[in-house]
Design a protein around this motif. Structure first.
Motif, PDB file in Angstrom:
ATOM      1  N   ILE A   1     -64.742  16.133  25.249  1.00 42.96           N
ATOM      2  CA  ILE A   1     -65.587  17.287  25.084  1.00 42.96           C
ATOM      3  C   ILE A   1     -66.813  16.834  26.049  1.00 42.96           C
ATOM      4  CG2 ILE A   1     -66.662  19.001  23.790  1.00 42.96           C
ATOM      5  CD1 ILE A   1     -63.944  19.011  22.708  1.00 42.96           C
ATOM      6  N   PHE A   2     -66.978  17.752  26.779  1.00 40.35           N
ATOM      7  CA  PHE A   2     -68.044  17.570  27.954  1.00 40.35           C
ATOM      8  C   PHE A   2     -69.658  17.644  27.131  1.00 40.35           C
ATOM      9  CE2 PHE A   2     -70.316  19.556  31.699  1.00 40.35           C
ATOM     10  CZ  PHE A   2     -70.633  18.624  32.393  1.00 40.35           C
ATOM     11  N   ARG A   3     -69.741  18.685  26.307  1.00 32.73           N
ATOM     12  CA  ARG A   3     -71.186  18.840  25.814  1.00 32.73           C
ATOM     13  C   ARG A   3     -70.962  19.304  24.395  1.00 32.73           C
ATOM     14  NH1 ARG A   3     -72.811  16.288  29.646  1.00 32.73           N
ATOM     15  NH2 ARG A   3     -73.392  16.851  31.222  1.00 32.73           N
ATOM     16  N   PRO A   4     -70.669  18.406  23.450  1.00 31.70           N
ATOM     17  CA  PRO A   4     -70.571  18.543  22.083  1.00 31.70           C
ATOM     18  C   PRO A   4     -71.638  19.028  21.432  1.00 31.70           C
ATOM     19  CG  PRO A   4     -70.448  16.028  22.514  1.00 31.70           C
ATOM     20  CD  PRO A   4     -70.353  16.738  23.919  1.00 31.70           C
ATOM     21  N   GLN A   5     -72.892  18.588  22.235  1.00 29.28           N
ATOM     22  CA  GLN A   5     -74.028  19.104  21.349  1.00 29.28           C
ATOM     23  C   GLN A   5     -74.344  20.613  21.599  1.00 29.28           C
ATOM     24  OE1 GLN A   5     -73.818  17.260  23.955  1.00 29.28           O
ATOM     25  NE2 GLN A   5     -75.688  17.864  25.299  1.00 29.28           N
ATOM     26  N   GLN A   6     -73.526  21.302  22.420  1.00 28.48           N
ATOM     27  CA  GLN A   6     -73.612  22.953  22.528  1.00 28.48           C
ATOM     28  C   GLN A   6     -72.707  23.558  21.863  1.00 28.48           C
ATOM     29  OE1 GLN A   6     -75.040  21.575  26.999  1.00 28.48           O
ATOM     30  NE2 GLN A   6     -74.588  23.838  26.762  1.00 28.48           N
ATOM     31  N   ILE A   7     -71.830  22.840  20.989  1.00 25.50           N
ATOM     32  CA  ILE A   7     -70.858  23.538  19.959  1.00 25.50           C
ATOM     33  C   ILE A   7     -71.161  23.402  18.528  1.00 25.50           C
ATOM     34  CG2 ILE A   7     -68.478  23.513  19.502  1.00 25.50           C
ATOM     35  CD1 ILE A   7     -68.152  21.754  21.938  1.00 25.50           C
ATOM     36  N   VAL A   8     -71.277  24.647  17.923  1.00 26.92           N
ATOM     37  CA  VAL A   8     -71.465  24.543  16.517  1.00 26.92           C
ATOM     38  C   VAL A   8     -70.131  25.228  15.829  1.00 26.92           C
ATOM     39  CG1 VAL A   8     -72.587  25.598  14.704  1.00 26.92           C
ATOM     40  CG2 VAL A   8     -73.776  24.811  16.615  1.00 26.92           C
ATOM     41  N   ALA A   9     -69.463  24.530  15.022  1.00 31.79           N
ATOM     42  CA  ALA A   9     -68.321  25.141  14.162  1.00 31.79           C
ATOM     43  C   ALA A   9     -68.521  25.295  12.802  1.00 31.79           C
ATOM     44  CB  ALA A   9     -67.249  23.819  14.139  1.00 31.79           C
ATOM     45  N   THR A  10     -67.733  26.321  12.376  1.00 21.08           N
ATOM     46  CA  THR A  10     -67.563  26.689  11.037  1.00 21.08           C
ATOM     47  C   THR A  10     -66.205  27.132  10.656  1.00 21.08           C
ATOM     48  OG1 THR A  10     -68.738  27.995   9.125  1.00 21.08           O
ATOM     49  CG2 THR A  10     -68.225  29.101  11.060  1.00 21.08           C
TER      50      THR A  10
ATOM     51  N   PHE B   1     -64.568  23.477  26.334  1.00 21.65           N
ATOM     52  CA  PHE B   1     -64.877  22.180  25.927  1.00 21.65           C
ATOM     53  C   PHE B   1     -64.700  21.119  26.913  1.00 21.65           C
ATOM     54  CE2 PHE B   1     -62.137  22.592  21.615  1.00 21.65           C
ATOM     55  CZ  PHE B   1     -63.465  23.012  20.909  1.00 21.65           C
ATOM     56  N   ALA B   2     -64.068  21.408  28.222  1.00 16.24           N
ATOM     57  CA  ALA B   2     -63.813  20.519  29.195  1.00 16.24           C
ATOM     58  C   ALA B   2     -65.135  20.630  30.006  1.00 16.24           C
ATOM     59  CB  ALA B   2     -62.457  20.779  29.876  1.00 16.24           C
ATOM     60  N   THR B   3     -65.495  21.619  30.261  1.00 15.83           N
ATOM     61  CA  THR B   3     -66.523  21.889  31.720  1.00 15.83           C
ATOM     62  C   THR B   3     -67.657  22.709  31.025  1.00 15.83           C
ATOM     63  OG1 THR B   3     -65.631  23.806  32.368  1.00 15.83           O
ATOM     64  CG2 THR B   3     -64.612  21.584  33.123  1.00 15.83           C
ATOM     65  N   GLN B   4     -67.869  23.082  29.948  1.00 16.94           N
ATOM     66  CA  GLN B   4     -68.882  24.033  29.680  1.00 16.94           C
ATOM     67  C   GLN B   4     -68.971  25.211  30.368  1.00 16.94           C
ATOM     68  OE1 GLN B   4     -70.156  22.898  26.621  1.00 16.94           O
ATOM     69  NE2 GLN B   4     -71.438  24.811  26.549  1.00 16.94           N
ATOM     70  N   CYS B   5     -68.013  25.594  31.272  1.00 20.46           N
ATOM     71  CA  CYS B   5     -67.928  26.622  32.352  1.00 20.46           C
ATOM     72  C   CYS B   5     -66.759  27.616  31.865  1.00 20.46           C
ATOM     73  CB  CYS B   5     -67.818  26.116  33.475  1.00 20.46           C
ATOM     74  SG  CYS B   5     -69.648  25.444  34.060  1.00 20.46           S
ATOM     75  N   LEU B   6     -66.743  28.533  32.367  1.00 17.32           N
ATOM     76  CA  LEU B   6     -65.563  29.693  32.327  1.00 17.32           C
ATOM     77  C   LEU B   6     -65.513  30.413  33.733  1.00 17.32           C
ATOM     78  CD1 LEU B   6     -65.877  31.664  28.813  1.00 17.32           C
ATOM     79  CD2 LEU B   6     -63.795  30.048  29.714  1.00 17.32           C
ATOM     80  N   LEU B   7     -64.442  30.904  34.128  1.00 16.90           N
ATOM     81  CA  LEU B   7     -64.081  31.492  35.224  1.00 16.90           C
ATOM     82  C   LEU B   7     -64.127  32.906  34.987  1.00 16.90           C
ATOM     83  CD1 LEU B   7     -61.429  29.385  36.951  1.00 16.90           C
ATOM     84  CD2 LEU B   7     -63.739  30.064  38.094  1.00 16.90           C
ATOM     85  N   GLN B   8     -64.984  33.755  35.325  1.00 10.97           N
ATOM     86  CA  GLN B   8     -65.143  35.018  34.814  1.00 10.97           C
ATOM     87  C   GLN B   8     -65.496  35.859  36.184  1.00 10.97           C
ATOM     88  OE1 GLN B   8     -65.701  36.864  31.653  1.00 10.97           O
ATOM     89  NE2 GLN B   8     -64.193  35.022  31.131  1.00 10.97           N
TER      90      GLN B   8
END
Lengths: 464, 217
Positions: A51-60, A153-160
């Motif tokens: 996971i590229f930036r786990p600290q930018q993820i929050v789960a519930t 998860f992989a890159t903290q980015c999306l193609l949009q």
């Protein structure tokens, strides 16, 4: 260069743009839950990535959890496996999890704002279409599929691809008994369930300005029901006051700097919108839906439209919807007998919603044959309700205050409405089978739901 | 930085769209607008932790009476034997509602390769593309034209040339041909034709992303 609010945030988050293709959009916050994340975690593992930036993820855990006896192991095996998989995946990847039993657990779109994770000017995604909720803070927030969860998860980015720009202006004072839920159901009834597909929608005007933060979230929450990529509202003092002091909100110097940036977040005077819609608040009545998509709504004292006002392509779905709902074209819906009342979901399960309902039902009793479920949006909402004595009011009225989760909004856990039964619901979707196979959903505001709970049939909050 | 997406060993998606002259198939007509993802796959079937096996629950509550697999509803198109093929044709605003990618997985798992409609919901469209399921957007007129066809008519979808053709039995006395072009971003077209996906591309620009983070912080 004149920019819309959306464009200001969008432009700041573009890493690069592919020629004649999408842009690479940087994602600040990624919220995850048990249902749409397991395949993404598995995908990352399979590719041999971290996971590229786990600290930018929050789960519930919210979609699948029981709303009674949450301290006991989950009975339903597949639900338990999904929730356990989330726990395992978060532990393995150093992701903060507010799971069952945690004081911050709750519906992902309720906890983001209440913890101050949701902030103006940021980009937020979640594998859930109602991520549009967070746009109420002046953020770009949208729902994504599981492959996209894996991309973040992989890159903290999306193609949009950049969506078109729409502004919906609502001006004037709201009538008695009309809540922000009615505003959004009214907009949906006018522009349909596909009316904003391909657009980012900004809500503006004096009516929107005068809404509380929680009421704004209700409006943005249902942007997806119009097909919009996202909905957003320019942040103002109401927003800043709400965010200030929240757990993850900037503090001290950082707060001062953030505030300075956030005050630039508005559409420039001459910004160009591809489409603009004006709505007079005085035209909005308490609303109710009669069909099987959220665009099939009307004023509570109106009659279901007749088939002959529709064009040919629309007729099969209309006929099917009314047959499913057991309702007749041309008839009124006021007075329709109901079996269940569900007050909850990421649309209407916040403390203000519960307060409004409590205030309305204080000293009253639910109709005998009706079952009423109140499902708070989060542990914090539940605790606040108890602290204010709202739980006692519900108890006296015969309303069940349950534990936090998505619950009967989508019936993934055991909170299902039986086939053929009518449920007046403060949630966001009246699709066939949404609340359980064969269940018949009537969407409305918390006040209309409360009024109907007391009467046992569809009733206006203004009726005595 | 080398371009990962050109490495053949990381191809994740099979591409049926390379076929010369286009992809031809009979089609299944679902003449209904606003088909939401809760219909495509109801929430109670989202409890899997893998991407497999969702096809058997595709359109579950429209397909079976009382949730009983032994009681297919004869009125529903997937249960009508005259319709077959790997192209689903549906009314406007297909895939609206929930973002569940399980809807795309279920369609693919069932055996669909292409979905045709006059309008797709945003998230569904992305989910479809990310799973090698091609969403073809046609005009409302063309869509209605497809719905008027008999079950022995085929559709030919040529992704390279971005055309969709209604192909009736050539020996039929009044055979007519209808064709329309459709839009797709050239990036997505390349992905589908070559069988690579967004992650491959995003990983290839990781340096740019890290650079962006430094500037932004």
């Amino acid at each position: 260069m004149k920019q819309t609010l959306f464009e200001k945030i969008w432009n700041k988050h573009i890493v690069k743009t592919i020629d004649d293709g999408p842009s690479v959009l940087y994602i600040d916050k990624h919220l995850i839950h048990e249902v749409t994340s397991p395949q993404a975690f598995a995908g990352i593992k399979k590719r041999g990535l971290k996971i590229f930036r786990p600290q930018q993820i929050v789960a519930t855990a919210d979609h699948n959890v029981p709303t009674i006896n949450q301290h006991l192991p989950i009975k339903e095996n597949l639900s338990k496996i999904q929730v356990d998989t989330l726990i395992k995946n978060c532990a393995e990847n150093d992701i903060e999890l507010y799971g069952l039993g945690h004081p911050y657990q709750g519906i992902v779109h309720v906890i983001g704002p209440e913890l101050g994770i949701t902030q103006p000017g940021i980009t937020i995604v979640c594998g859930d279409s109602h991520t549009s909720t967070h746009g109420a803070f002046g953020a770009i927030a949208f729902g994504i599929g599981t492959s996209e969860v894996e991309m973040v998860f992989a890159t903290q980015c999306l193609l949009q691809t950049k969506p078109k720009q729409m502004r919906i202006n609502v001006n004037g004072a709201l009538k008695k008994g009309v809540l922000s839920k009615d505003i959004v159901l009214y907009i949906l009834s006018k522009i349909s369930a596909s009316g904003a597909t391909g657009f980012a929608v900004e809500y503006a005007g004096s009516t929107i300005r005068n809404l509380s933060m929680e009421a704004r979230m209700t409006v943005c929450n249902m942007s997806i029901e119009m097909g919009a990529r996202c909905g957003l509202i320019a942040p103002d003092e109401t927003t800043f006051n709400y965010v200030k002091g929240k757990k993850f909100a900037p503090k001290g110097e950082a707060w001062i700097k953030a505030l300075k940036d956030w005050k630039q977040l508005f559409s420039d005077d001459d910004a160009v919108f591809d489409e603009e819609i004006n709505i007079n608040a005085a035209d909005i009545m308490p609303m109710i839906t009669y069909g099987t998509n959220p665009g099939m709504g009307m004023g509570i004292d109106e009659c279901i439209p007749l088939e002959n006002v529709l064009n040919e392509n629309e007729k099969p779905a209309f006929v099917k919807a009314l047959k499913y709902m057991g309702l007749q074209a041309g008839n009124a819906i006021m007075g329709q007998k109901i079996d269940y009342v569900f007050i909850g979901s990421c649309t209407n399960s916040r403390i203000e919603d519960l307060r409004l309902v409590a205030n309305f039902v204080k000293g009253k009793q639910k109709a005998k044959e009706v079952e009423v479920w109140i499902v708070p949006g989060s542990k914090q909402v539940e605790q606040q309700a108890i602290a204010e004595g709202i739980d006692k009011i519900f108890e006296a009225a015969g309303f069940q205050l349950r534990q936090p989760g998505c619950s009967a909004c989508l019936g993934m856990n055991e909170d299902k409405i039986p086939a053929g039964k009518y449920c007046i619901s403060t949630s966001n979707r009246n699709f066939e089978g949404r609340q359980g196979a064969g269940a018949r959903t009537l969407l409305a505001s918390p006040l209309t739901a409360a009024a109907s709970a007391i009467k046992g049939y569809v009733a206006s909050p203004n009726a005595t | 930085m080398e371009n990962i997406i050109n490495q053949p060993d990381i191809i994740n998606v099979k591409s049926p769209f390379q076929t010369w002259g286009g992809y031809a198939s009979f089609f299944v007509p679902l003449n209904m607008e606003n088909v939401d993802t809760d219909q495509i796959i109801p929430a109670r079937f989202l409890k899997g932790t893998t991407r497999d096996g969702f096809g058997k629950n595709l359109f579950r509550d429209w397909r079976y009476d009382n949730n009983d697999e032994t009681k297919p509803k004869p009125s529903f198109v997937l249960n009508q034997l005259q319709y077959s093929g790997s192209i689903l044709v549906a009314g406007k605003n297909f895939g609206c509602g929930s973002s569940r990618e399980h809807a795309a997985w279920a369609l693919v798992d069932y055996g669909f390769t292409i979905v045709v409609s006059s309008f797709f919901a945003d998230i569904f469209k992305n989910n479809a593309l990310n799973n090698g399921l091609l969403p073809v957007v046609v005009s409302e007129t063309f869509l209605q034209k497809i719905f008027e066809q008999k079950s022995d008519t085929q559709l030919i979808v040529d992704l390279k040339n971005q055309t969709i053709k209604i192909f009736q039995d050539a020996e039929a006395p009044s055979s007519e041909e209808f064709e329309e072009t459709f839009e797709i971003s050239s990036y997505k077209k390349e992905c589908l034709l070559n069988g690579y996906d967004d992650i491959d591309y995003l990983l290839s620009i990781k340096n740019d992303i890290e650079q962006f983070e430094k500037q932004f912080a």
